[in-house]
Design a protein around this motif. Sequence first.
Motif, PDB file in Angstrom:
ATOM      1  N   ARG A 379      15.932  17.589  70.894  1.00  0.00           N
ATOM      2  CA  ARG A 379      14.898  16.723  71.473  1.00  0.00           C
ATOM      3  C   ARG A 379      14.846  15.369  70.767  1.00  0.00           C
ATOM      4  N   LYS A 380      14.821  15.370  69.448  1.00  0.00           N
ATOM      5  CA  LYS A 380      14.813  14.111  68.706  1.00  0.00           C
ATOM      6  C   LYS A 380      16.098  13.334  68.961  1.00  0.00           C
ATOM      7  N   VAL A 381      17.216  14.038  69.120  1.00  0.00           N
ATOM      8  CA  VAL A 381      18.502  13.387  69.399  1.00  0.00           C
ATOM      9  C   VAL A 381      18.439  12.651  70.731  1.00  0.00           C
ATOM     10  N   PHE A 382      17.798  13.256  71.730  1.00  0.00           N
ATOM     11  CA  PHE A 382      17.624  12.576  73.014  1.00  0.00           C
ATOM     12  C   PHE A 382      16.898  11.247  72.808  1.00  0.00           C
ATOM     13  N   GLY A 383      15.870  11.268  71.987  1.00  0.00           N
ATOM     14  CA  GLY A 383      15.121  10.044  71.711  1.00  0.00           C
ATOM     15  C   GLY A 383      15.969   9.007  71.003  1.00  0.00           C
ATOM     16  N   ILE A 408       6.550  18.514  73.732  1.00  0.00           N
ATOM     17  CA  ILE A 408       7.994  18.313  73.840  1.00  0.00           C
ATOM     18  C   ILE A 408       8.301  16.823  73.833  1.00  0.00           C
ATOM     19  N   ALA A 409       7.532  16.055  74.605  1.00  0.00           N
ATOM     20  CA  ALA A 409       7.735  14.605  74.663  1.00  0.00           C
ATOM     21  C   ALA A 409       7.517  13.965  73.291  1.00  0.00           C
ATOM     22  N   ASP A 410       6.523  14.450  72.556  1.00  0.00           N
ATOM     23  CA  ASP A 410       6.269  13.897  71.213  1.00  0.00           C
ATOM     24  C   ASP A 410       7.460  14.137  70.286  1.00  0.00           C
ATOM     25  N   MET A 411       8.127  15.273  70.441  1.00  0.00           N
ATOM     26  CA  MET A 411       9.315  15.558  69.627  1.00  0.00           C
ATOM     27  C   MET A 411      10.465  14.617  69.995  1.00  0.00           C
ATOM     28  N   ILE A 412      10.588  14.298  71.281  1.00  0.00           N
ATOM     29  CA  ILE A 412      11.600  13.327  71.704  1.00  0.00           C
ATOM     30  C   ILE A 412      11.271  11.950  71.124  1.00  0.00           C
ATOM     31  N   LYS A 413       9.984  11.601  71.143  1.00  0.00           N
ATOM     32  CA  LYS A 413       9.557  10.280  70.671  1.00  0.00           C
ATOM     33  C   LYS A 413       9.825  10.070  69.183  1.00  0.00           C
ATOM     34  N   GLU A 414       9.988  11.156  68.448  1.00  0.00           N
ATOM     35  CA  GLU A 414      10.314  11.014  67.026  1.00  0.00           C
ATOM     36  C   GLU A 414      11.629  10.256  66.825  1.00  0.00           C
ATOM     37  N   GLY A 415      12.504  10.305  67.822  1.00  0.00           N
ATOM     38  CA  GLY A 415      13.775   9.597  67.715  1.00  0.00           C
ATOM     39  C   GLY A 415      13.741   8.191  68.291  1.00  0.00           C
ATOM     40  N   ILE A 416      12.634   7.808  68.931  1.00  0.00           N
ATOM     41  CA  ILE A 416      12.529   6.482  69.551  1.00  0.00           C
ATOM     42  C   ILE A 416      11.768   5.553  68.611  1.00  0.00           C
TER      43      ILE A 416
END
Length: 480
Positions: A379-383, A408-416
């Motif tokens: 998920r973080k990698v996607f971000g 789930i979105a917050d975990m993605i945002k960790e990479g953005i």
Amino acid sequence: MRLSKLFKNAPTVNVSGLCFDSRKVKPDNVYFCLPGLTFDGHDFIDDAIKNGAICIVHSREIEKKQNGVIYIKVSDVNAAMNQCARLFYGRPSDKMTMFGITGTNGKSTIANIIRSIMNEVEPCGYIGTIAIEYGDVKLMPDLTTPDALFLQSKLADMVNAGMKACALEVSSHGLSQGRVDGINFNVAVFTNFTYDHLDFHGTLENYFDAKCILFKDRVRSDGVSILNIDDKKFEALKSISKAPVISYGIDHEADYRAINIQMDSNSTHFDLVYQGKAYSVMTNLVATYNIYNLLAAIAALHESGVSMDTILSACSHLPQVEGRLEQIKEGQSFNVIVDFAHTPDGMEKMMQFGRMITPDNSDLIAVFGSAGKRDVAKRKVFGELADIYCDYVILTEDDPRDEDPKEIADMIKEGIKNTANIYIEDRYEAIRQAIENAKENDTILLLGKGDEAFIYREEGRAPWIGDDKAARECIQKYRK
């Protein structure tokens, strides 16, 4: 069929079918007590018998046996079921040319290219993530590689419908769970190996070992293994392949190699080098990864006897593979692309393509999420990938199951870190907002779901219009 045809020394009673779900057992069925990740079939023997099972195939000791029921103990119920399915349905895969395609990404596209071109020579079926198709029949699948009973029954249906070949997507789950153990493939194709499915396999080593089964055990010794020479796993697969190896690629010398690649947003031209001769190829496929997919299909078809002229003449008008780099064109002044990309490698390749076709003064917009109850680390990698390639991101639901899509979105945002982004939980509304606000020459990527007509939520599988249909509807409503 008589039970004695399925098991040596078994009584000569007639059996009407095979089943591993006690709820679906019918009179005179054979019931297989499959051990599962959550439930064990042995615990439902009484239910199976109540529904009419005449024979129980088991691996655990059974204390209380009922009169009039036949019990057969085996060491491996799954292996026994595979063999019985193959026999019960008349060895259908032996009556067709079987193409098996495995790898992290590209399976659906390659299988559909093979089916499309093969159909110009002789009737060919397809089984995979998108559908089960043969002749005029189209069914929706539950799994990329169905269970052995369903798979063998559909292969038998294909034979009865006159199919002479079948292109089958072979997933790592299907290989590790023995779903294709009853099939000997004439052609085994490897696409690529990247990060995926660690929630199931645990490690990349286990994931790769599952892929190896197709080339080590399931391809016929007189068949052929088609391998991507540019992938880091090429040598490892070559060393264990039971069949002769044929290579394809772009970056290295290969049996089938693409050179002089020229690409735009709608078509690609390249020279195919085979046995020292260059063939000019024009195709409606775009993106570098699709050139790999096309090379794999060309090699698989040609090695199975299809003429090069037939193959290359079909390359220019290949049908759109549903939900795979599907360009939505409703007269709008910006690009909308739907793709099933749901792995880091798949996401990056789609974003690279989106960046390539988007002018410098226009924006690349991505709409995506990440599946619930699946590999969390990606998920973080996607971000991080979106942060590199995209100008704007809309995070949304993608099969959240019983997880909170916002978490789930917050975990993605960790990479953005730098890219502007918002969260819109409802996937339709996320797509609508992206389309309503797009400027001329922008590119919108709708990633993760492809054309899937469902979303897995907490209550189970729920209907979904599909990203392709949602995009068309939003363009027509809000941009015309």
